[in-house]
Enzyme design. Structure first.
Site, PDB file in Angstrom:
ATOM      1  N   ALA A 165       1.072  18.152  39.490  1.00 45.02           N
ATOM      2  CA  ALA A 165       1.520  17.902  40.862  1.00 45.02           C
ATOM      3  C   ALA A 165       2.846  18.626  41.101  1.00 45.02           C
ATOM      4  O   ALA A 165       2.963  19.805  40.784  1.00 45.02           O
ATOM      5  CB  ALA A 165       1.608  16.403  41.127  1.00 45.02           C
ATOM      6  N   SER A 166       3.876  17.954  41.580  1.00 43.09           N
ATOM      7  CA  SER A 166       5.108  18.639  41.986  1.00 43.09           C
ATOM      8  C   SER A 166       5.988  19.092  40.824  1.00 43.09           C
ATOM      9  O   SER A 166       7.028  19.731  41.066  1.00 43.09           O
ATOM     10  CB  SER A 166       5.909  17.763  42.954  1.00 43.09           C
ATOM     11  N   PHE A 167       5.601  18.824  39.588  1.00 39.29           N
ATOM     12  CA  PHE A 167       6.263  19.507  38.467  1.00 39.29           C
ATOM     13  C   PHE A 167       6.021  21.011  38.572  1.00 39.29           C
ATOM     14  O   PHE A 167       6.738  21.809  37.948  1.00 39.29           O
ATOM     15  CB  PHE A 167       5.697  19.002  37.133  1.00 39.29           C
ATOM     16  N   TYR A 199      10.616  17.173  52.824  1.00 40.07           N
ATOM     17  CA  TYR A 199       9.728  17.587  51.740  1.00 40.07           C
ATOM     18  C   TYR A 199       8.442  18.133  52.338  1.00 40.07           C
ATOM     19  O   TYR A 199       7.933  17.575  53.327  1.00 40.07           O
ATOM     20  CB  TYR A 199       9.445  16.382  50.859  1.00 40.07           C
TER      21      TYR A 199
END
Length: 374
Positions: free
Chosen positions: A59-61, A166
């Site tokens: 995901a947002s990693f 975001y």
């Protein structure tokens, strides 16, 4: 107490109370990993234990890896961070409510100040939902060109540079990098980041599906529920939509914001590189220590190129030092790098959203300071 005792208690408690299904937690001090634990289940129903080399949908990693690639391309003048996105994507011209299409720069994309949004931040009738914009976690088979058109068709939330929200900005950034470098985003990230750092298990595809953990979702007060092919999980005022099988669909566009899979060890290798080989990237990431990024994670937090940046620890009620970077991932992840204490923590779970936005990441953070900082 011996090193790791508080961390062990936090993990054991979260598993016993069925807040998470499984986790891998790593902590490093002064550049060396001093705590490592794989706990719980990679697949609860099949009684598969978690392994420390388990693969997770990141995901947002994904975002700091793509941001680092962008910063490296800026270093060699392949891209100019102050240039408008239309230099590479001439059709990408989202508009304000008054019909004007202000310039969006790469700097705006990197710092989430472009005026873009995420569908999961909106109500069901929000503009991104109406335009069927993908957050990069859903809609297998959707092309990047089509998603860019949908994003451009939705109105900007504010004028670029006038706020913080975001957003899908890193997906747009990935499209820019592809045009600038003349190659697909997965190849760019491999050439600039994962290859040099020997992050062999981190990519936009999965080679060894047997190591990929099964994803679960919060079902409070019941135990976490196994995700199906399509899941809509409540988050803030809306729903986040997940299609776990997307990672296996070669037709799905490589989402710069959420499309990669990898291991805790690989991501730790990336964060530790910020101490040495990527030190210039860390300096660039510290563009906003003052909290002017619209309190991205509450009072005291701003936003840099790689994630949230802590400007005021007292305001944030955090044991972390000023200048700490941190962020999470919707499939249930959290990381932080405190350069002053030289402490790095990587925490990957298979439980949405507890592992990212529940009590677990806060408890892991506090336990790490109790165990590892005298």
């Amino acid at each position: 107490m011996p090193t790791g005792s508080h961390l062990d208690k936090v993990i054991d408690s979260a598993l016993a109370r069925q807040r998470i299904v499984g986790a891998v937690v790593l902590a490093a001090r002064d550049g060396e990993i001093v705590y490592r634990r794989a706990a719980g289940s990679a697949d609860r129903e099949r009684s598969v234990p978690m392994r420390d080399d388990a693969l997770f949908r990141l995901a947002s990693f994904t975002k700091p890896l793509v941001a680092t690639a962008a910063l490296k391309l800026a270093d060699d003048d392949t891209v100019d961070l102050s240039a408008p996105v239309t230099d590479w994507l001439p059709q990408f011209r989202p508009r304000l409510a008054d019909g004007t299409a202000p310039a969006i720069t790469l700097q705006h994309l990197l710092t989430h100040t472009a005026g873009l949004s995420y569908g999961f931040l909106e109500a069901a009738d929000g503009p991104y939902r109406r335009a069927r914009v993908s957050d990069g976690l859903d809609q297998p088979g959707l092309s990047l060109e089509e998603n860019l058109a949908r994003i451009a068709a939705a109105p900007l939330a504010y004028a670029p540079g006038a706020g913080w929200r975001y957003s899908v900005a890193t997906d747009v950034l990935g499209a820019v990098l592809e045009q600038a470098a003349g190659m697909p985003l997965p190849q760019i990230v491999q050439r600039e980041v994962t290859g040099p750092l020997r992050m062999r298990d981190t990519a936009f595809h999965v080679e060894d599906a047997g190591r990929l953990v099964t994803p679960y979702r919060d079902a409070k007060p019941a135990p976490p529920a196994r995700m199906g092919d399509e899941e809509a999980v409540p988050f803030m005022d809306g729903f986040a939509h997940f299609s776990p099988g997307r990672i296996f669909d070669a037709a799905s566009y490589p989402s710069g914001g959420s499309g990669m899979a990898g291991t805790a060890d690989d991501f730790m290798r990336f964060l530790l590189s910020l101490r040495t080989s990527n030190r210039a990237i860390l300096r660039a990431a510290e563009v906003d220590r003052t909290g002017t990024g619209a309190m991205t994670q509450g009072p005291g937090w701003g936003f840099g190129y790689l994630g949230a940046v802590l400007g005021h620890p007292k305001e944030a009620h955090s044991p972390q030092s000023a200048g700490t970077l941190q962020w999470g991932g919707a499939y249930g992840h959290y990381w932080f790098f405190d350069p002053l204490a030289d402490l790095v923590v990587v925490q990957l779970t298979n439980t949405t959203f507890e592992g990212m936005a529940g009590a677990f990441p806060r408890d892991v953070r506090n336990a790490a300071y109790r165990d590892l900082i005298a």
